[in-house]
Design an enzyme around this catalytic site. Sequence first.
Site, short mmCIF file in Angstrom:
data_model
loop_
_atom_site.label_atom_id
_atom_site.label_comp_id
_atom_site.label_asym_id
_atom_site.label_seq_id
_atom_site.Cartn_x
_atom_site.Cartn_y
_atom_site.Cartn_z
N ASP A 72 0.84 -1.21 0.00
CA ASP A 72 0.00 0.00 0.00
C ASP A 72 0.87 1.25 0.00
OD1 ASP A 72 -2.76 -0.96 2.16
OD2 ASP A 72 -1.99 -1.74 0.27
N GLU B 46 3.87 1.70 -1.22
CA GLU B 46 4.42 2.01 -2.55
C GLU B 46 3.34 2.56 -3.47
OE1 GLU B 46 5.87 -1.98 -2.44
OE2 GLU B 46 7.76 -1.33 -3.30
N PHE B 47 2.16 1.97 -3.36
CA PHE B 47 1.04 2.43 -4.19
C PHE B 47 0.73 3.90 -3.86
CE2 PHE B 47 -2.62 1.49 -6.85
CZ PHE B 47 -3.52 2.46 -6.46
N SER C 49 -13.48 8.55 0.44
CA SER C 49 -12.38 7.88 1.14
C SER C 49 -11.73 8.89 2.06
CB SER C 49 -11.41 7.29 0.14
OG SER C 49 -10.77 8.34 -0.52
N LEU C 50 -10.63 8.50 2.66
CA LEU C 50 -9.97 9.38 3.61
C LEU C 50 -8.66 9.86 3.03
CD1 LEU C 50 -10.35 7.29 6.88
CD2 LEU C 50 -11.47 9.45 6.35
N GLU D 178 -9.45 6.38 16.26
CA GLU D 178 -9.90 4.99 16.11
C GLU D 178 -8.87 4.20 15.33
OE1 GLU D 178 -13.37 5.27 13.59
OE2 GLU D 178 -14.21 6.83 14.86
N LYS E 5 -7.70 2.04 12.17
CA LYS E 5 -8.07 1.89 10.76
C LYS E 5 -8.05 0.39 10.47
CE LYS E 5 -7.12 3.77 6.19
NZ LYS E 5 -7.38 2.54 5.47
N ASP F 165 -8.26 -3.04 8.49
CA ASP F 165 -7.81 -3.35 7.14
C ASP F 165 -8.64 -4.49 6.54
OD1 ASP F 165 -6.33 -3.25 4.88
OD2 ASP F 165 -4.59 -4.28 5.69
N ARG G 214 -18.14 -0.84 -1.20
CA ARG G 214 -17.84 0.54 -1.56
C ARG G 214 -17.85 0.73 -3.08
NH1 ARG G 214 -13.67 3.58 -3.01
NH2 ARG G 214 -13.84 5.73 -2.34
N GLU H 9 -16.24 -1.87 8.37
CA GLU H 9 -15.26 -2.68 7.66
C GLU H 9 -15.56 -4.15 7.92
OE1 GLU H 9 -13.35 -0.55 6.13
OE2 GLU H 9 -11.52 -1.59 5.53
N TYR I 136 -18.04 2.01 11.89
CA TYR I 136 -17.37 3.25 12.31
C TYR I 136 -18.00 4.54 11.81
CZ TYR I 136 -15.09 1.98 7.92
OH TYR I 136 -14.82 1.58 6.64
N LYS J 69 -10.88 11.73 13.57
CA LYS J 69 -12.08 12.41 13.09
C LYS J 69 -12.46 13.52 14.06
CE LYS J 69 -13.85 8.06 11.27
NZ LYS J 69 -14.69 6.89 11.55
N LYS K 122 -1.30 6.17 8.39
CA LYS K 122 -1.07 4.75 8.14
C LYS K 122 0.27 4.28 8.69
CE LYS K 122 -2.51 3.26 4.01
NZ LYS K 122 -3.28 2.48 3.09
N CYS L 237 14.73 -29.37 -13.34
CA CYS L 237 14.34 -29.66 -11.96
C CYS L 237 15.59 -29.89 -11.11
CB CYS L 237 13.44 -30.89 -11.92
SG CYS L 237 13.01 -31.36 -10.23
N CYS M 211 15.43 -33.83 -10.00
CA CYS M 211 15.49 -34.99 -10.90
C CYS M 211 16.06 -34.64 -12.27
CB CYS M 211 14.12 -35.64 -11.04
SG CYS M 211 12.96 -34.64 -11.98
N CYS N 197 7.88 -29.16 -12.68
CA CYS N 197 8.64 -30.33 -13.10
C CYS N 197 7.58 -31.35 -13.54
CB CYS N 197 9.46 -30.88 -11.95
SG CYS N 197 10.07 -32.54 -12.31
N CYS O 273 9.93 -37.96 -9.87
CA CYS O 273 10.68 -36.89 -9.20
C CYS O 273 10.53 -37.05 -7.68
CB CYS O 273 10.15 -35.54 -9.67
SG CYS O 273 10.92 -34.15 -8.86
S1 IVH Z 1 -14.17 6.54 8.19
C1 IVH Z 1 -15.67 9.64 5.31
N1 IVH Z 1 -13.07 4.95 9.97
O1 IVH Z 1 -10.46 3.26 5.34
C2 IVH Z 1 -15.00 8.74 6.25
N2 IVH Z 1 -12.75 4.44 7.66
O2 IVH Z 1 -9.74 5.36 2.84
C3 IVH Z 1 -15.26 7.33 5.93
N3 IVH Z 1 -11.45 2.40 7.29
O3 IVH Z 1 -12.87 3.34 2.84
C4 IVH Z 1 -14.35 6.38 6.48
N4 IVH Z 1 -11.15 1.88 9.40
O4 IVH Z 1 -12.74 1.28 4.31
C5 IVH Z 1 -13.25 5.21 8.65
N5 IVH Z 1 -12.21 3.63 11.67
C6 IVH Z 1 -12.39 3.88 10.36
C7 IVH Z 1 -11.85 3.03 9.36
C8 IVH Z 1 -12.04 3.37 8.01
C9 IVH Z 1 -10.92 1.52 8.15
C10 IVH Z 1 -11.32 2.29 5.82
C11 IVH Z 1 -12.60 2.46 5.04
C12 IVH Z 1 -12.37 3.59 4.10
C13 IVH Z 1 -10.88 3.70 4.09
C14 IVH Z 1 -10.46 5.13 3.93
#
Ligand code: IVH
Length: 668
Positions: free
Chosen positions: A31, A33-34, A80-81, A111, A113, A115, A134, A172, A224, A287, A311, A406, A409, A424, A430
């Site tokens: 993630d 690197e992305f 997204s965030l 909170e 995050k 995964d 989503r 999630e 959440y 938040k 992150k 191989c 073998c 192989c 083998c």
């Molecule tokens: S809040 C507008 N809270 O992270 C706010 N997201 O890129 C909406 N995620 O798509 C998201 N834990 O899949 C929120 N405690 C948390 C989270 C959370 C994981 C994920 C969620 C979201 C991505 C944000």
Amino acid sequence: MDERAQIEQLRAELHRHNYQYYVLNQPEISDFEFDQMMRQLQDLELKHPELADPNSPTQRVGSDLSHEFRQVVHQRPMLSLANTYNRDEVREWYERVSEGLSGQPFQVCCEMKFDGLSISLHYQHGRLVSAVTRGDGIQGDDVTENVRTIRTIPLILPADANYPDEFEIRGEVLMPWESFEALNRERAEAEEPLFANPRNAASGTLKSKNSAVVAQRRLDAYLYYLLGDNIPGESHYDNLQIAHQWGFKIGPQMRLVDTLDEIYQYIDYWDVERKNLPVATDGIVLKVNSLAQQRSLGLTAKSPRWAIAYKFMAERQSTILREVTFQVGRTGAITPVANMDPIQLSGTVVRRATLNNEDFIRNLDLHIGDRVYVEKGGEIIPKIVDVDVEARDEHLGPRVSFITHCPECGTQLVRYEGEAAHYCPNDSACPPQLKGRIEHFISRKAMNIDSLGPETVAEYFRRGIIRDPADLYEIRREQISGARGQKDKSSSRILQGIQQSTNVPFERVLYALGIRFVGETAAKTLARYFKSIDRLASASLDELLQVNGIGAVIAQSIRTWFSNAQNQWLVERLRSYGLQMELSEDELSQHSDKLQGLSIVISGVFAHHSRDEYKALIERHGGKNVGSISAKTSFILAGENMGPAKLEKANKLGIRIVNEDEFLKMIE
Ligand code: IVH
């Protein structure tokens, strides 16, 4: 490279990684690197507005749509965030918020995050009406049926809870570590591809077309975000606490703080402690707590200004690559393995890491002596994620090349079209393939010959006593016992264990044969459907495809296996030693279709059989054991002390309650 070309290259790469991640569930980069690449592209695009493109990867946030599900437009887009890996940027966000609120005091809710994959749940009049992924944020897949199997998601809210008529709650869906590891262990035994991490496993599971599979895999969900016109609280924190009272699972790590310092403390604490959580997390979400303040801060095009994700870096270390060796598996698949100077990673010493396949090695342009980065994030097997090209000096060794023959073998390797792995093809001679098949044959879930271990198998194999599973039944005492009495005792135990295995039921014998892609579940299904090995062996491709749960890959593999003369001979020999090649009279008579088409919930404590036994009985008679009560439940098999919540739900839906004795009569 000029910046225009750089933009083009980044776009092309990001498009590809997007596809790998969202569509194929096979990310090739981390993630981090992305996100780095995405940022680089965002920066360049900002600098060059003349090169803007509505189709740039920066213009969308990825899509996990798959076309097998009905697509639903979200009532409120799923944003997204904004995210960062950098503490200074957390401070900058905090200052921006403060400024945006003209210096008013504000609280931040911290909170975890989680995964997994995000889900939007809709409730009307206290009932779950839809669950949508989503997708691209605008529309997602309707996975309601599958989500209903997740036990931590309430389907009907308690009658006395004061919820609004209509609301949405987001969260999630996750696969807990424990379920993930168990699932991958099963898949490894069945030689099915492993899931790279719990997120992929959760996503693959939730997109499964078969909700029974979903139910088996024990997903979990943390919520959440509560949304709607008449939600009760005035702050995010209060709303989630209330939602918790309605029956939703909320991350218990949630904390309200008043200062930036406290945010940093929270980050420091959870960066370490998160390793003890039952589910995967990849950061912290911050938040602004007050909903009024959230509204006044507003949104950007893609994400709210009132929230940010910090992150964590996946744990990563660098070390020196010393050698690449090649392992041959029981199917002949070749796995390249990096042997490195030992390093400490997530609490264990790591010396070896997988290099996947030839393309992977080529893409890294890997050399012996390279300084490589090793990660062990969500994955169980450590992997090399990068090479430090700048650290190369005159001590650099040769470029790593893939073998052509191989290592065991000497047979020339093959690479089948569309597959990344080399094989192989010498499956009849083998050594690691032969040995691997015997090890699989005796394993716990197969013939369960636990008096034999891999070392003994290796020794007998080396001494030429066994070359295939049928040879086990031809072992003579004098071949394996030494002069000393003690050894005699252990050889008796071994011979006895082998002899006892002739009682193992047909479905496990079928699994033990090690037909590619025929795991435990497929073996069970096939045994019950065809009832004998002869009927299975003569089944056509079409007949195989008729069987629920058997797809083209498994069907073809079965055909190939049985058309091989050596395998036919193996079956005949095993049969002659008395192994079970059909369902026993007992098993046959125990099966019926008396419960065909019925969904049955088991609840409470029983006197005559255990819950597992009742589950098996239901399946044997064609019924389906489901975890939670819904309008579709046919009846509840209830023992003593059935939970009051379940009882109430059953009454509400008018579902019949059947006691143990009544049930046993039904299937008599
Ligand atoms: S809040 C507008 N809270 O992270 C706010 N997201 O890129 C909406 N995620 O798509 C998201 N834990 O899949 C929120 N405690 C948390 C989270 C959370 C994981 C994920 C969620 C979201 C991505 C944000």
